[in-house]
Design an enzyme around this catalytic site. Sequence first.
Site, PDB file in Angstrom:
ATOM      1  N   ASP A   1      -9.094   5.148  26.039  1.00  0.00           N
ATOM      2  CA  ASP A   1     -10.496   4.789  25.783  1.00  0.00           C
ATOM      3  C   ASP A   1     -11.072   4.087  27.007  1.00  0.00           C
ATOM      4  O   ASP A   1     -10.599   3.027  27.414  1.00  0.00           O
ATOM      5  CB  ASP A   1     -10.581   3.880  24.557  1.00  0.00           C
ATOM      6  CG  ASP A   1     -11.986   3.812  23.982  1.00  0.00           C
ATOM      7  OD1 ASP A   1     -12.942   3.652  24.764  1.00  0.00           O
ATOM      8  OD2 ASP A   1     -12.140   3.929  22.758  1.00  0.00           O
TER       9      ASP A   1
ATOM     10  N   SER B   1     -18.036   5.936  22.232  1.00  0.00           N
ATOM     11  CA  SER B   1     -16.770   6.514  21.767  1.00  0.00           C
ATOM     12  C   SER B   1     -16.916   7.350  20.504  1.00  0.00           C
ATOM     13  O   SER B   1     -16.119   8.265  20.280  1.00  0.00           O
ATOM     14  CB  SER B   1     -15.749   5.397  21.520  1.00  0.00           C
ATOM     15  OG  SER B   1     -15.451   4.713  22.706  1.00  0.00           O
TER      16      SER B   1
ATOM     17  N   THR C   1     -12.850   5.648  17.866  1.00  0.00           N
ATOM     18  CA  THR C   1     -11.990   6.753  18.311  1.00  0.00           C
ATOM     19  C   THR C   1     -11.027   7.215  17.229  1.00  0.00           C
ATOM     20  O   THR C   1     -11.008   8.408  16.889  1.00  0.00           O
ATOM     21  CB  THR C   1     -11.253   6.368  19.597  1.00  0.00           C
ATOM     22  OG1 THR C   1     -12.220   6.038  20.603  1.00  0.00           O
ATOM     23  CG2 THR C   1     -10.378   7.502  20.092  1.00  0.00           C
TER      24      THR C   1
ATOM     25  N   PHE D   1      -0.989  -3.901  12.160  1.00  0.00           N
ATOM     26  CA  PHE D   1      -0.266  -4.977  12.837  1.00  0.00           C
ATOM     27  C   PHE D   1      -1.134  -6.145  13.265  1.00  0.00           C
ATOM     28  O   PHE D   1      -0.626  -7.090  13.861  1.00  0.00           O
ATOM     29  CB  PHE D   1       0.467  -4.394  14.049  1.00  0.00           C
ATOM     30  CG  PHE D   1       1.445  -3.304  13.684  1.00  0.00           C
ATOM     31  CD1 PHE D   1       2.638  -3.618  13.049  1.00  0.00           C
ATOM     32  CD2 PHE D   1       1.156  -1.975  13.946  1.00  0.00           C
ATOM     33  CE1 PHE D   1       3.535  -2.616  12.698  1.00  0.00           C
ATOM     34  CE2 PHE D   1       2.050  -0.970  13.598  1.00  0.00           C
ATOM     35  CZ  PHE D   1       3.246  -1.293  12.970  1.00  0.00           C
TER      36      PHE D   1
ATOM     37  N   HIS E   1     -14.678   8.411  27.676  1.00  0.00           N
ATOM     38  CA  HIS E   1     -15.767   8.107  28.615  1.00  0.00           C
ATOM     39  C   HIS E   1     -15.212   7.234  29.723  1.00  0.00           C
ATOM     40  O   HIS E   1     -14.054   6.812  29.692  1.00  0.00           O
ATOM     41  CB  HIS E   1     -16.922   7.382  27.898  1.00  0.00           C
ATOM     42  CG  HIS E   1     -16.466   6.150  27.177  1.00  0.00           C
ATOM     43  ND1 HIS E   1     -16.127   4.985  27.826  1.00  0.00           N
ATOM     44  CD2 HIS E   1     -16.255   5.904  25.858  1.00  0.00           C
ATOM     45  CE1 HIS E   1     -15.738   4.075  26.941  1.00  0.00           C
ATOM     46  NE2 HIS E   1     -15.801   4.612  25.731  1.00  0.00           N
TER      47      HIS E   1
ATOM     48  N   HIS F   1     -20.260   1.286  29.534  1.00  0.00           N
ATOM     49  CA  HIS F   1     -19.663   2.588  29.842  1.00  0.00           C
ATOM     50  C   HIS F   1     -20.378   3.198  31.046  1.00  0.00           C
ATOM     51  O   HIS F   1     -21.454   2.741  31.445  1.00  0.00           O
ATOM     52  CB  HIS F   1     -19.809   3.537  28.653  1.00  0.00           C
ATOM     53  CG  HIS F   1     -19.102   3.083  27.429  1.00  0.00           C
ATOM     54  ND1 HIS F   1     -19.239   3.699  26.202  1.00  0.00           N
ATOM     55  CD2 HIS F   1     -18.232   2.057  27.220  1.00  0.00           C
ATOM     56  CE1 HIS F   1     -18.504   3.093  25.301  1.00  0.00           C
ATOM     57  NE2 HIS F   1     -17.883   2.084  25.888  1.00  0.00           N
TER      58      HIS F   1
END
Length: 520
Positions: free
Chosen positions: A75, A125, A188, A291, A382, A482
Amino acid sequence: MKQITKLSFVTIATAFLSACGNSDKESDVTELTVPEAQAQSAWYQDAQQNVELASERTVNHQPGAAKNVILFVGDGMGISTITAARILEGQMQGGSGEEHRLSFEKLPFSGLVKTYNTNQQTPDSAGTMTALMTGVKSKAGVLSVSEDVVRADCASSQGKELTTLAELAENSGKSTGIVTTARITHATPGAVYAKTPERNWEYSAPSGCKDIAAQLVEFAAGDGIDVAMGGGRRNFLPNNVTDIEGSSGKRTDGRNLVDEWKAKYPQGLYVQTQAEFDALSAGTSKVLGLFNSSHMQYEADRQNDIAGEPSLHEMTGKAIDLLSSNANGYFLMVEAGRIDHGHHAGSAYSALTDAVELSKAVKEAMEKTDPENTLIMVTADHSHVFTIAGYPTRGNPILGKVIGNDSSGQAESEPTLAGDDLPYTTVGYANGLGFADIGAATDADDRYGMPADAGRKDLSNIDTTQAGFHQEALVPLGSETHAAEDVAVFARGPGADLVTGTIEQNVLFHVMAHSAGLLP
């Protein structure tokens, strides 16, 4: 295998001209020899070996040739991030760094991918992963719904849902898996299984739409997602429930989706800690691993986790072991989600060390799979406005201050100074939190002539290679953004040769679906 006679370019030219009947030209051509020093150069020999290996590659892009498909998504992993991570990993291993290659840079086929969304030049994303998962481009902020929906408008998305690669895989009898270091409900990973006009509806949604966490548990294709591991525990728990690390859930609808998942898959295992992860065996049919309450730790900070959490390469290896029990094969999506977060924070250290961890995860997959039946694809959703600048000498620490070469080409002993007489780092950002106010001067000459205390911070006595340092930025923003340039794709296995050239991002879906025989 056919033996290829090595001919000099001049010899080839002579033969060509002779065949064309150009005797005058032929008589003027003399064959040249490569000097011994040139032929013995490591650069020369390495390049020659690369050409020879490339000439021996075979391709197989028959439909259905790939039993398994593994998609890695770094990512925010733009080209500059790959370059810097390559150098960093090489330097971590004791080399100068520039000549090093990340594991996925050794894959035989590569190309460039255009990332824009249908409504944005610089993408997010959600829209980019929608392209990867459905084969069509869509808007920023939406997950696996068509581009004509109105973002955050539930009603507009009804009937505009798109079929994802995970659904196609499940319906063909394959197993499916998702691994991420971000929240598993983040954009994502969310696009793999969820369909929504708003990526932020992770734990709640308006009437008529389902939140993303609920869609993971209720995923109906085949027998559901087989392996799901990442962060985001809070989105599955009611707000009156505290998890094992002391964090409260986010849900206000009273649903405990962890309990619902356990009831749906009584033969499955829900794991939350490193110890529980380590105890997973290959015979387990369903696994939900959450987690962390939110995103998992950066790889550099992973040891600070309260209950312990596995690394990206550990989760990748375990997921492959679990999914490989299906004779029909599997589809696995692995996201290095926190590369993006490191860049947004202006921390090249966090972003690049997570990119190095992605390299380890891909290496794990390469070692555990057969290129004859498994397509491995590594790409990014991206890029970021992350840059590598200055003229540092070879081997200069990639996270360090620029130290250049003198007039004879030898490394200087002190950092290079900018126009404000201060040192500067090799890597930096075009925008973000690292902006320094240089005062009111508007004339370029005045600006460069300003005293040091009116401009950038003096980095002379600061170790910029350490985890706590955040790089400088040109434009002040609350979060670095981005970028819009193309990203890379690397591939190995059946269909890998189809990713060459410059392609639209949604083409990658079709390469994977074609190679796995998932399309009619």
